[in-house]
Design an enzyme around this catalytic site. Structure first.
Site, PDB file in Angstrom:
ATOM      1  N   CYS A  67      15.242   2.195  -9.245  1.00  0.00           N
ATOM      2  CA  CYS A  67      16.530   1.587  -9.638  1.00  0.00           C
ATOM      3  C   CYS A  67      17.695   2.416  -9.118  1.00  0.00           C
ATOM      4  O   CYS A  67      18.785   1.890  -8.915  1.00  0.00           O
ATOM      5  CB  CYS A  67      16.610   1.374 -11.152  1.00  0.00           C
ATOM      6  SG  CYS A  67      16.497   2.874 -12.131  1.00  0.00           S
ATOM      7  N   HIS A 107      13.033   7.223  -8.981  1.00  0.00           N
ATOM      8  CA  HIS A 107      13.404   5.985  -9.667  1.00  0.00           C
ATOM      9  C   HIS A 107      13.910   4.966  -8.651  1.00  0.00           C
ATOM     10  O   HIS A 107      14.940   5.178  -8.014  1.00  0.00           O
ATOM     11  CB  HIS A 107      14.490   6.269 -10.707  1.00  0.00           C
ATOM     12  CG  HIS A 107      13.994   7.064 -11.872  1.00  0.00           C
ATOM     13  ND1 HIS A 107      13.826   6.519 -13.119  1.00  0.00           N
ATOM     14  CD2 HIS A 107      13.589   8.358 -11.960  1.00  0.00           C
ATOM     15  CE1 HIS A 107      13.358   7.451 -13.942  1.00  0.00           C
ATOM     16  NE2 HIS A 107      13.214   8.573 -13.267  1.00  0.00           N
ATOM     17  N   CYS A 156      11.034   1.248 -15.370  1.00  0.00           N
ATOM     18  CA  CYS A 156      12.216   1.635 -16.139  1.00  0.00           C
ATOM     19  C   CYS A 156      12.659   0.443 -16.984  1.00  0.00           C
ATOM     20  O   CYS A 156      12.667  -0.698 -16.527  1.00  0.00           O
ATOM     21  CB  CYS A 156      13.324   2.137 -15.220  1.00  0.00           C
ATOM     22  SG  CYS A 156      14.673   1.022 -14.939  1.00  0.00           S
ATOM     23  N   GLU A 157      12.972   0.732 -18.231  1.00  0.00           N
ATOM     24  CA  GLU A 157      13.277  -0.361 -19.151  1.00  0.00           C
ATOM     25  C   GLU A 157      14.678  -0.935 -18.932  1.00  0.00           C
ATOM     26  O   GLU A 157      15.016  -1.959 -19.502  1.00  0.00           O
ATOM     27  CB  GLU A 157      13.107   0.088 -20.604  1.00  0.00           C
ATOM     28  CG  GLU A 157      14.111   1.103 -21.094  1.00  0.00           C
ATOM     29  CD  GLU A 157      13.818   1.535 -22.529  1.00  0.00           C
ATOM     30  OE1 GLU A 157      12.707   1.302 -23.016  1.00  0.00           O
ATOM     31  OE2 GLU A 157      14.727   2.115 -23.140  1.00  0.00           O
ATOM     32  N   HIS A 158      15.477  -0.293 -18.117  1.00  0.00           N
ATOM     33  CA  HIS A 158      16.836  -0.797 -17.879  1.00  0.00           C
ATOM     34  C   HIS A 158      16.892  -1.802 -16.744  1.00  0.00           C
ATOM     35  O   HIS A 158      17.760  -2.660 -16.719  1.00  0.00           O
ATOM     36  CB  HIS A 158      17.789   0.369 -17.580  1.00  0.00           C
ATOM     37  CG  HIS A 158      17.842   1.365 -18.698  1.00  0.00           C
ATOM     38  ND1 HIS A 158      17.759   2.720 -18.506  1.00  0.00           N
ATOM     39  CD2 HIS A 158      17.930   1.180 -20.032  1.00  0.00           C
ATOM     40  CE1 HIS A 158      17.804   3.333 -19.675  1.00  0.00           C
ATOM     41  NE2 HIS A 158      17.900   2.430 -20.617  1.00  0.00           N
ATOM     42  N   HIS A 159      15.986  -1.661 -15.770  1.00  0.00           N
ATOM     43  CA  HIS A 159      16.034  -2.543 -14.597  1.00  0.00           C
ATOM     44  C   HIS A 159      14.694  -3.211 -14.297  1.00  0.00           C
ATOM     45  O   HIS A 159      14.604  -4.008 -13.371  1.00  0.00           O
ATOM     46  CB  HIS A 159      16.460  -1.743 -13.359  1.00  0.00           C
ATOM     47  CG  HIS A 159      17.792  -1.071 -13.518  1.00  0.00           C
ATOM     48  ND1 HIS A 159      17.934   0.217 -13.989  1.00  0.00           N
ATOM     49  CD2 HIS A 159      19.050  -1.526 -13.294  1.00  0.00           C
ATOM     50  CE1 HIS A 159      19.219   0.530 -14.042  1.00  0.00           C
ATOM     51  NE2 HIS A 159      19.917  -0.508 -13.628  1.00  0.00           N
ATOM     52  N   GLN A 165      12.104   7.934 -18.502  1.00  0.00           N
ATOM     53  CA  GLN A 165      11.323   9.136 -18.196  1.00  0.00           C
ATOM     54  C   GLN A 165      11.361  10.147 -19.346  1.00  0.00           C
ATOM     55  O   GLN A 165      10.359  10.808 -19.636  1.00  0.00           O
ATOM     56  CB  GLN A 165      11.863   9.771 -16.908  1.00  0.00           C
ATOM     57  CG  GLN A 165      11.017  10.954 -16.429  1.00  0.00           C
ATOM     58  CD  GLN A 165      11.515  11.529 -15.117  1.00  0.00           C
ATOM     59  OE1 GLN A 165      12.125  10.826 -14.311  1.00  0.00           O
ATOM     60  NE2 GLN A 165      11.260  12.812 -14.892  1.00  0.00           N
TER      61      GLN A 165
HETATM   62 ZN   LIG Z   1      16.572   1.860 -14.198  1.00  0.00          ZN
END
Ligand SMILES: [Zn+2]
Length: 197
Positions: A160, A158, A89-92, A130
């Site tokens: 995260c 996920h 995931c590109e956020h975490h 996703q």
């Molecule tokens: Zn994430």
């Protein structure tokens, strides 16, 4: 700043060594002794793992499909289901992973069935969300094969969310996207029924 390259016996690239240099700093910032035995080789291992997890940037997924396009009059649904994938995931920068299901209805051309998992890996091995992963797989098939329709369903967990306690353990996020013939609810239902089996 002077780069303190980590000495290793292998022939890793300068990029790998630079990644390892930064991971060593991260380990130290997290309060660890990066020089203790168990952690000495960790920066280089993490660097190599991250390069593997993001190797999809170096591949054009349309090229993978173009390698194997065959003229064929078959006009029924082609389904490849339960394709395992792993992404970040590109956020975490934490994993999300699960199964992808792909269907398309050929319009004169089919592709080799083994190519579909390969294009999924190609997009999954990038920093992702996703929703975009789902759409990119759909667009790649639509743009390259020009079928009568494509549908992609992805079910994923996920880390995260799970590791941070945001969602109940084992909750599954489902995304889907489609084109053409799959705009008809009946066609979508046929695909969904076949992947639930
Ligand atoms: Zn994430």
């Amino acid at each position: 700043m002077i780069m303190q390259h980590i000495i290793s016996p292998d022939n890793s690239s300068p990029k790998t060594h630079e990644l390892a240099f930064h991971y060593k700093k991260i380990i130290e910032l997290l309060g660890e002794d990066a020089d203790r035995e168990g952690l000495q080789k960790t920066p280089l291992r993490v660097a190599k793992a991250m390069e593997f997890f993001t190797q999809g940037y170096e591949i054009d997924p349309q090229d993978i499909l173009r390698e194997a396009i065959f003229k064929e009059d078959y006009r029924q649904m082609v389904i490849v289901k339960d394709i395992d994938f792993y992404s970040l995931c590109e956020h975490h920068l934490l994993p999300f992973f699960g199964k992808a299901h792909v269907a398309y209805i050929p319009n004169g051309y089919i592709t080799g069935l083994s190519k579909i998992p390969r294009i999924i890996d190609c997009f999954a091995r990038r920093l992702q969300v996703q929703e975009r992963l789902t759409t990119q797989i759909k667009d790649c098939l639509q743009d390259t094969l020009n079928p009568l329709g494509v549908m992609v369903v992805i079910e994923a967990q996920h880390m995260c969310m799970q590791m941070r306690g945001i969602e109940k353990q084992n909750s599954i996020t489902t995304t889907s996207d489609f084109t053409g013939a799959f705009e008809h609810a009946k066609t979508r239902e046929e695909f969904i029924a076949l992947i639930k089996r």
